[in-house]
Design an enzyme around this catalytic site. Sequence first.
Site, PDB file in Angstrom:
ATOM      1  N   ASP A   1      26.138   4.756  47.556  1.00 22.14           N
ATOM      2  CA  ASP A   1      24.367   4.610  47.485  1.00 22.14           C
ATOM      3  C   ASP A   1      24.247   5.328  46.335  1.00 22.14           C
ATOM      4  OD1 ASP A   1      21.757   4.483  48.010  1.00 22.14           O
ATOM      5  OD2 ASP A   1      21.972   3.686  49.832  1.00 22.14           O
TER       6      ASP A   1
ATOM      7  N   ASN B   1      13.806   1.284  39.230  1.00 26.45           N
ATOM      8  CA  ASN B   1      13.543   0.172  38.989  1.00 26.45           C
ATOM      9  C   ASN B   1      11.894   0.398  38.606  1.00 26.45           C
ATOM     10  OD1 ASN B   1      15.443  -1.766  39.352  1.00 26.45           O
ATOM     11  ND2 ASN B   1      15.971  -0.844  41.889  1.00 26.45           N
TER      12      ASN B   1
ATOM     13  N   GLU C   1      21.430  -1.472  46.357  1.00 29.50           N
ATOM     14  CA  GLU C   1      22.197  -0.139  45.489  1.00 29.50           C
ATOM     15  C   GLU C   1      23.541  -0.035  46.718  1.00 29.50           C
ATOM     16  OE1 GLU C   1      18.737   1.859  47.499  1.00 29.50           O
ATOM     17  OE2 GLU C   1      19.603  -0.110  46.385  1.00 29.50           O
TER      18      GLU C   1
END
Length: 808
Positions: free
Chosen positions: A676, A684, A719
């Site tokens: 992860d 982002n 992710e």
Amino acid sequence: MPLQAVRPKILGFISEQASAWLVALVVLLAGCALTAIVAWAAADLYQQQVRQRFQLLVNERYTRLQERFEDQEQRLNSLRRFFVNSDDVSREEFDGFAEPLLLRARAYSWAPRVSRGQRSQFEQHESDQRGTPFVIRELNSAGQLVPAAERDEYIPVLYSQTQSLLGTPLGFDLLAQPLRRSALERARLTGKPAVSQPMQLVGLEPAYATGVLLVAPVSHAPTAGQPQSEPYGYVMAVISMRQLVAEGLPKPDRDNLVMQLVDTSDVQKRVLFESGTVASDRDLVGARRLSLGDHVYALDLRPSQVFDQANHSSLSTILTMGGLLSLLLSALLYVLVSQRQRALKLVEQRTVQLRMREQELRGAHGQLRSVLNAATQVAIIATDLRGVINTFNAGAERMLGFKAEQVVGAHTLESLHLASELEARSTSLSVALGKRIPASQAMLVESPDNLHEAREWSLIRQDGSQLTVNMLATVLLDDHGLWIGHLAIYLDITEQKRAYEALAARDRLLKKLSAHVPGGIFQFTLEPRDNWKFIYASDGMRDIYEIDPGLLQQDAKKVFERIHPLDAERVRASIRLSALQLSHWREEYRVLLPQRGLRWIRGEATPEELPAGGTLWHGYVSDISDLKRVEEELRALSITDSLTGIHNRRYFQDRLKIEMVRLNRTSGALSVIMLDIDHFKRINDRHGHAVGDGVLQELCKRISQRLRRTDVFCRLGGEEFMVLCPQTDGAQAYILAMELWSSLRNAPMETVGIVTASFGVASRRVDEGVDGLLLRADSAVYVAKQAGRDRVETCGSGLARDGGISTN
């Protein structure tokens, strides 16, 4: 005067009885002399033919063996080019390429060059790859394989594809024996294939152990301005001379030649191969030279006893037959001379019988006229040499409307025919025969390319209408064989011609309709004795199979030559099943076309049983290649992540289930690595989703470069990513996870800098399901994040590594 009064005597003053004996004796002596001359000539010719046959056999055997030797070099060169053109060749790739090459060669092998300093790392790497210990070995004095002694360089056998039941000693160092080392050194110096001296091959059956080793160096392809580099390995062909030379040749009890093969460079002149055929006593010898690599082999050929048996002399037969023929001829002449009077009496008796036969034939002639008049469906007309009609039967009266009294002696055969047709026929015959043919004879003369065949003509009836007929003309001869006229036979074909025109119109209509139908329409029959036949094929079949429909109707098997080899037997079986059950036939299969390559075809047909046995199908075929391509694209999209290009969650779940089923059926290991990205939401928010997408793509690129071919890399969503590692235990999966972790944090990504991830590793336990394995991997990721992120955690092992970077 009686015949015997004027009969001359043979040899004048000798009586006829004495003359018969004398003639017989002279003929017998002459025949014997001629037989002796022929026998002498035949014996000389026989010796020449034997030499020619032997030379033909020698040349044929030499050509066959030379082709085999050249074929082995070509196959090894193709394997060498395979390595030169490939950056890295795995064991599976080597096996897939080398296995089809195994023809008259015992094995093909690959041996890389390994230095003293590389040995330990090389052995460890191969042991990890194979899952079993791998050691570079050599033969000791007892003939046993033991670890190789320390040397500056090793050339161990790494990959091998063999036909031997005993297998191949992988890891065997080719530099450990002088013969193999000499061949390798010559190949390295020349850069071309080299052949070893005769040796006992390792790992082969004793019957095939004597042979040679054909070696070719493998170097990196030279670039512009740089010379050829040193070879980084060698490809080898283990060749058993017994297999290379003897296989495919006649058995010893049927072989015409005795063959011996010796290496000219061998000081001991050891025989590499010698056939078991017994040699004959003839002094015929054939010597040839065969080349393989850098060696030349002497091929010695001699005739065998089988050759003698197949080429025995016919001298005794000629003498026997010549003597018997001379004896029979002399006896025949004696009988002819002594029985001349008897022959004259038989001639007189035959003359009387012929006169009686003449009377019988005249009576039969009258009966024949009655038969002609009874043939009311066929017009039979006879003429004299001038063409005037002298016979006009009842069938001609009914067909043309004339009475026999009106025609016989008054009309010619020309007057019954259409004048324009006679003129056209006269012109074509004059050109074909090279001489002028009158129009009045045009219907009676046969063309060179159409002998004794009926021809279509138009006749003029009494009422002026035309009648279409087939005419067959022949010559009339009298009792003495003299030409006295012609006989013409006419058959009304008006209705038959109408039927043919109707059928032709139907065929034209069917052809026009089928031209607008996509694909091809056909009628196909399967007759007894497995006879396949197309009785109809539309023009669309040409586009489907790239075969002319006319050729398909001549040979239906051309279609099966186009069908892909993996599908051909299935299509044949489905056709036979449809014929057996009279069930609807429907198949999808591949074809290999000369111009368009691989295409997908769908065919459907409805069968019906033929009265005489067999089955008739009415059906069509169409090209579904575009449909298949769309299906493949949809399938690829359903299992691929559109952003990163790797597999998606669906594909991962399917593969994981498959691997779990396999482990339940067999034994083995299975591990998963979950990762992860740390603080991906922050990336982002700070840089935008476009930069975040780029980070995901760059991460997939780095990790994919570090994974093995057997590993499955998937994106679970967002992710989160997962790596499925078949045949991998927990320790191995942990090492792989550490490498992936290092590949992320060792180099910054554009715009965002260093990107880290939290890894969780879990290995399958006995009797554990899919959900339990994934839950433990997810728990390991959770532990890594709770411990500060940027680290690798294994479930239950206590192993962890901190990256030393804190982003909290």
